[in-house]
Design a protein around this motif. Structure first.
Motif, PDB file in Angstrom:
ATOM      1  N   LEU A   8       0.835  -1.201   0.000  1.00  0.00           N
ATOM      2  CA  LEU A   8       0.000   0.000   0.000  1.00  0.00           C
ATOM      3  C   LEU A   8       0.876   1.260   0.000  1.00  0.00           C
ATOM      4  O   LEU A   8       2.058   1.190   0.340  1.00  0.00           O
ATOM      5  N   THR A  14       9.903   1.942  -0.759  1.00  0.00           N
ATOM      6  CA  THR A  14      11.143   2.542  -1.242  1.00  0.00           C
ATOM      7  C   THR A  14      12.218   2.484  -0.161  1.00  0.00           C
ATOM      8  O   THR A  14      13.396   2.259  -0.448  1.00  0.00           O
ATOM      9  N   THR A  27      12.550   9.030   0.080  1.00  0.00           N
ATOM     10  CA  THR A  27      11.296   8.503   0.602  1.00  0.00           C
ATOM     11  C   THR A  27      10.611   9.694   1.231  1.00  0.00           C
ATOM     12  O   THR A  27      11.270  10.530   1.823  1.00  0.00           O
ATOM     13  N   GLY A  72       5.717   1.299  -7.012  1.00  0.00           N
ATOM     14  CA  GLY A  72       4.776   2.127  -6.256  1.00  0.00           C
ATOM     15  C   GLY A  72       3.500   2.320  -7.047  1.00  0.00           C
ATOM     16  O   GLY A  72       3.501   2.245  -8.270  1.00  0.00           O
ATOM     17  N   GLY A 210       8.498  -0.458  13.319  1.00  0.00           N
ATOM     18  CA  GLY A 210       9.236   0.663  13.880  1.00  0.00           C
ATOM     19  C   GLY A 210      10.138   0.146  14.989  1.00  0.00           C
ATOM     20  O   GLY A 210      10.404  -1.052  15.072  1.00  0.00           O
TER      21      GLY A 210
HETATM   22  N1  LIG Z   1       9.052   5.594  11.637  1.00  0.00           N
HETATM   23  C1  LIG Z   1       9.252   4.884  10.543  1.00  0.00           C
HETATM   24  N2  LIG Z   1       9.044   5.473   9.357  1.00  0.00           N
HETATM   25  C2  LIG Z   1       9.242   4.751   8.252  1.00  0.00           C
HETATM   26  C3  LIG Z   1       9.655   3.405   8.286  1.00  0.00           C
HETATM   27  N3  LIG Z   1       9.751   2.959   7.010  1.00  0.00           N
HETATM   28  C4  LIG Z   1       9.412   4.009   6.233  1.00  0.00           C
HETATM   29  N4  LIG Z   1       9.112   5.091   6.969  1.00  0.00           N
HETATM   30  C5  LIG Z   1       8.677   6.420   6.505  1.00  0.00           C
HETATM   31  O1  LIG Z   1       7.454   6.313   5.843  1.00  0.00           O
HETATM   32  C6  LIG Z   1       7.397   7.229   4.740  1.00  0.00           C
HETATM   33  C7  LIG Z   1       7.071   6.495   3.487  1.00  0.00           C
HETATM   34  O2  LIG Z   1       8.147   5.620   3.191  1.00  0.00           O
HETATM   35  P1  LIG Z   1       8.454   5.153   1.708  1.00  0.00           P
HETATM   36  O3  LIG Z   1       9.586   4.200   1.768  1.00  0.00           O
HETATM   37  O4  LIG Z   1       8.563   6.320   0.814  1.00  0.00           O
HETATM   38  O5  LIG Z   1       7.085   4.365   1.432  1.00  0.00           O
HETATM   39  P2  LIG Z   1       6.573   3.834   0.040  1.00  0.00           P
HETATM   40  O6  LIG Z   1       5.782   2.604   0.333  1.00  0.00           O
HETATM   41  O7  LIG Z   1       7.674   3.715  -0.930  1.00  0.00           O
HETATM   42  O8  LIG Z   1       5.585   5.000  -0.361  1.00  0.00           O
HETATM   43  P3  LIG Z   1       4.958   5.325  -1.819  1.00  0.00           P
HETATM   44  O9  LIG Z   1       5.892   4.806  -2.832  1.00  0.00           O
HETATM   45  O10 LIG Z   1       4.825   6.797  -1.839  1.00  0.00           O
HETATM   46  O11 LIG Z   1       3.638   4.633  -1.787  1.00  0.00           O
HETATM   47  C8  LIG Z   1       8.747   7.941   4.717  1.00  0.00           C
HETATM   48  O12 LIG Z   1       8.609   9.167   5.392  1.00  0.00           O
HETATM   49  C9  LIG Z   1       9.652   6.986   5.488  1.00  0.00           C
HETATM   50  O13 LIG Z   1      10.716   7.663   6.110  1.00  0.00           O
HETATM   51  C10 LIG Z   1       9.877   2.803   9.555  1.00  0.00           C
HETATM   52  O14 LIG Z   1      10.275   1.624   9.664  1.00  0.00           O
HETATM   53  N5  LIG Z   1       9.668   3.600  10.644  1.00  0.00           N
END
Ligand SMILES: Nc1nc2c(ncn2[C@@H]2O[C@H](COP(=O)(O)OP(=O)(O)OP(=O)(O)O)[C@@H](O)[C@H]2O)c(=O)[nH]1
Ligand SMILES: [Mg+2]
Length: 361
Positions: A8, A14, A27, A72, A210
């Motif tokens: 999702l 990413t 990200t 994505g 987390g």
């Molecule tokens: N606190 C926390 N934040 C996280 C973690 N993993 C990702 N994030 C945050 O969540 C947000 C989205 O992370 P992405 O890796 O861009 O997620 P994505 O699934 O690629 O998102 P889209 O491609 O836009 O759908 C970013 O601000 C990350 O820093 C985690 O393990 N802990």
């Protein structure tokens, strides 16, 4: 091997792609929800290959590789709305999925459903993929029915078999179960290859945790074939993947009690999930690791190297890696102990086999 990272919006795809590939794509907490694809190729580390290479000191050492694509743009509702052509194309190209599911709490990162609920999210994408497949099945069934009405397809055994197969697929999906849980024959799977069924692909579920909270995997019964569930801390792993000094990496891993960086762990799990093993070729020019499916024959191994080798296959000279090492890497000693075997086409390759293909074209 090609693995697609899905999940999702904002689940951390990413972030995990960066952790697995050492890339540093941005990200951000606001998902665009658009199809956006990143690709990277990584070497599969293999200590055995390193040791063989240390003995031969070849001009080139070549690791097996895995291609990761971060896809994505999937969201709730794709089943109903249908996949866009480019999205379907990306998804169909991969051999398996890494399904990233958000399990981290962070108020700075909006959740498309407003609350963090990993099991719900896992079921959401699973459900959407079943719906996508169901529509594919129904389209095919409609075509089959049309052919029958037009009298184009006589009641050949082949036609009847296909109708029956698609009825079984339909029943499976209607029951809310993925196609990979069916015990399809190799023949049937082959006949379905062109449809690119999503729920037929092996899937590694990754709960992205987390630094605190309970691991959703603890309460989950995910009893499916060709599916494995693991948990990792994506953000932390992505930070570790950026470190260049091995001492720093070791320190980080120890501090956060991570046994092995997810980069290595996921490669290993993916090989198991897809039923892949390695064999080696060796010589002064190149020492190289090759993937071949478990249960693959020496002919499959030959074909992996080059179609000519399979076409002109005479025999395979095979040494088990452990026998090679026990002989300190001396081929003479290996032979003196009778540990170099001559094998035919049907020989089943074992993990770690060192193989020379004799061929003639
Ligand atoms: N606190 C926390 N934040 C996280 C973690 N993993 C990702 N994030 C945050 O969540 C947000 C989205 O992370 P992405 O890796 O861009 O997620 P994505 O699934 O690629 O998102 P889209 O491609 O836009 O759908 C970013 O601000 C990350 O820093 C985690 O393990 N802990
Ligand atoms: Mg992303």
């Amino acid at each position: 091997m090609r693995l697609g990272i899905i999940g999702l919006p904002n689940s951390g795809k990413t972030t995990i792609f960066n952790a697995l590939t050492g890339s540093s794509y941005p990200t951000d907490p606001f998902s665009s929800g658009q199809l956006e694809v990143h690709t990277a190729v990584v070497n599969v580390p293999d200590a055995r290959l390193d040791r063989i290479s240390a003995i031969y000191k070849p001009k080139k050492t070549t690791y097996a590789t895995v291609t990761y694509t971060d896809i994505g743009g999937l969201d709730k509702g794709i089943g109903q709305g249908g996949l866009s052509g480019p999205m379907r194309n990306e998804l169909q190209q991969v051999d398996g999925f890494l399904h990233v599911v958000r399990a981290f709490e962070d108020e700075a990162v909006p959740h498309p459903q407003n609350t963090v609920n990993a099991i719900r999210d896992l079921e959401t994408i699973d459900g959407e993929f079943m719906l996508v497949d169901l529509i594919t099945v129904e389209n095919r069934q409609a075509r089959l029915e049309e052919e029958r009405k037009k009298g184009k397809a006589a009641a050949t055994p082949q036609y009847t078999a296909e109708v029956e197969l698609f009825e079984r697929l339909h029943a499976q999906l209607e029951a809310g179960l993925p196609l990979r849980d069916m015990d399809l024959t190799a023949e049937e799977i082959k006949s379905l290859r062109g449809y690119g069924f999503m729920t037929l692909k092996p899937t590694l579920v990754i709960f992205n945790m987390g630094d605190s909270g309970t691991d959703p995997a603890q309460n989950l019964k995910y009893d499916h074939q060709q599916a494995i569930v693991i948990t990792l801390r994506g953000k932390l792993e992505a930070e570790i993947a950026q470190l260049t000094d091995p001492d720093d990496v070791a320190m980080f891993l120890a501090e956060y009690e991570i046994e092995k960086p997810s980069r290595e762990r996921i490669l290993q799990v993916s090989y198991d999930l897809l039923g892949i093993q390695s064999f080696f070729t060796y010589g002064e020019d190149e020492v190289r690791a090759w993937p071949v499916r478990k249960g693959g024959s020496s002919l499959d191994a030959a074909a992996a190297i080059h179609t000519d080798l399979a076409r002109g296959f005479i025999r395979a000279e095979v040494i088990a890696y452990n026998d090679f090492m026990a002989a300190n890497g001396s081929l003479n000693e290996v032979k003196a102990h009778g540990k170099m075997r001559l094998e035919g086409k049907e020989y089943l390759v074992q993990d770690g086999d060192m193989i020379v293909i004799r061929f003639n074209i």
